[in-house]
Enzyme design. Structure first.
Site, PDB file in Angstrom:
ATOM      1  N   SER A 103       6.884  -6.318   6.702  1.00 15.00           N
ATOM      2  CA  SER A 103       7.612  -5.064   6.554  1.00 15.00           C
ATOM      3  C   SER A 103       8.899  -5.088   7.387  1.00 15.00           C
ATOM      4  CB  SER A 103       6.695  -3.888   6.922  1.00 15.00           C
ATOM      5  OG  SER A 103       7.225  -2.682   6.456  1.00 15.00           O
ATOM      6  N   GLU A 128       3.051  -3.007  -4.716  1.00  9.59           N
ATOM      7  CA  GLU A 128       3.758  -2.323  -3.630  1.00  9.59           C
ATOM      8  C   GLU A 128       5.156  -1.872  -4.043  1.00  9.59           C
ATOM      9  OE1 GLU A 128       5.607  -4.364  -0.215  1.00  9.59           O
ATOM     10  OE2 GLU A 128       4.309  -6.045  -0.761  1.00  9.59           O
ATOM     11  N   HIS A 188       1.367  -2.792  -0.043  1.00  7.98           N
ATOM     12  CA  HIS A 188       2.224  -3.301   1.018  1.00  7.98           C
ATOM     13  C   HIS A 188       1.412  -4.067   2.062  1.00  7.98           C
ATOM     14  CE1 HIS A 188       5.873  -3.279   3.386  1.00  7.98           C
ATOM     15  NE2 HIS A 188       5.282  -2.688   4.410  1.00  7.98           N
TER      16      HIS A 188
END
Length: 269
Positions: free
Chosen positions: A118, A211, A241
């Site tokens: 991320s 995601e 995610h």
């Protein structure tokens, strides 16, 4: 603090030793597998996610331990400064300072694989670009899991996968502004997927097919490959995610961790 108070999967905890580093130029944790076969001639530098606003080596302890075990290497999990108190470029500067610190410990950049998910994936790419531009050598490779590459959140998968993923587009935009500070969200310094990737180290890009960030990750992989970058793209099926987060619950999450381990082993030999 709230995240650190939560209970996380612990079945891998007994297989590693975690040692805090607090008294030097960087803060973080060494995560060392107990297995005697673990190689000591290379290191994974893990950069946690959390929209650059939250997270730590402690909140990500399960995933970091799994990466260490899959790669058969020691991992240093960096506790970089967080926004909004420390907006861009504090995090990139901390990652580069950590690489310099590792070199002072005897670990050359060429024996380091950067990894993160991320915002940590954004930070991996930001660091790779900075190393390329500095011209002083680079790392063995980068692992970018669900990297946050376009802070404008403009790809179609933000809508297509909204019901399958956690978080919202609006939440990410608000968090991005806290990290970017006075910099526009489409600026390549923060939306690192918009910077030219030519000349960076080999990378593994991993994004779950369910995601919201999937499209920007897939498009960046194609762009980087066209620019001559050695890119491996891995798309865990029907995963949201950060697929490795779900390794305790999902076979596909465990396979995602193994893919990271295989990449690290291939890059470090």
């Amino acid at each position: 603090a709230a995240l650190e108070a939560r209970r996380f999967p612990s079945e891998v905890a007994a297989a590693v030793t975690r040692t805090e580093v607090r008294d030097g130029p960087v803060a973080g944790e060494w995560v060392r597998p107990h297995d005697a076969a673990v190689r000591s001639d290379g290191v994974v530098l893990y950069l946690h996610g959390g929209s650059y606003l939250y997270g730590s080596p402690r909140t990500h302890a399960d995933t970091i331990a799994r990466v260490a075990l899959a790669a058969g290497r020691e991992v240093f999990a960096l506790e970089y400064r967080l926004a909004p108190e420390h907006p861009y470029p504090a995090q990139r500067d901390d990652a580069l300072a950590c690489l310099a610190w590792l070199e002072a410990q005897g670990v050359a950049k060429s024996r380091v694989v950067l990894a993160g998910e991320s915002a940590g994936g954004n930070l991996v790419l930001a660091s790779l670009l900075a190393l390329r531009d500095a011209g002083g050598g680079t790392v063995a490779g980068g692992v970018m899991v669900s990297p946050w590459l376009d802070l404008t959140a403009s790809s179609d998968s933000y809508t297509r996968n909204a019901d399958c993923d956690y978080g919202t587009r609006e939440m990410l935009l608000a968090q991005a502004k806290l990290f970017a500070g006075d910099i526009a969200l489409d600026d390549p310094r923060v939306s690192v997927g918009r910077a030219s990737p030519a000349g960076i180290a080999p990378v593994l890009v991993q994004a779950g097919t369910a995601e919201m960030l999937y499209d920007e990750c897939h498009a960046w992989a194609d762009t980087a490959r066209a620019a001559g970058v050695d890119v491996t793209f891995d798309a865990p099926r029907e995963m949201p995610h950060a697929p490795p987060f779900f390794a305790a619950q999902s076979a596909e999450g465990r396979r995602a961790v193994e893919a990271i381990g295989a990449f690290v082993r291939a890059r470090l030999g």
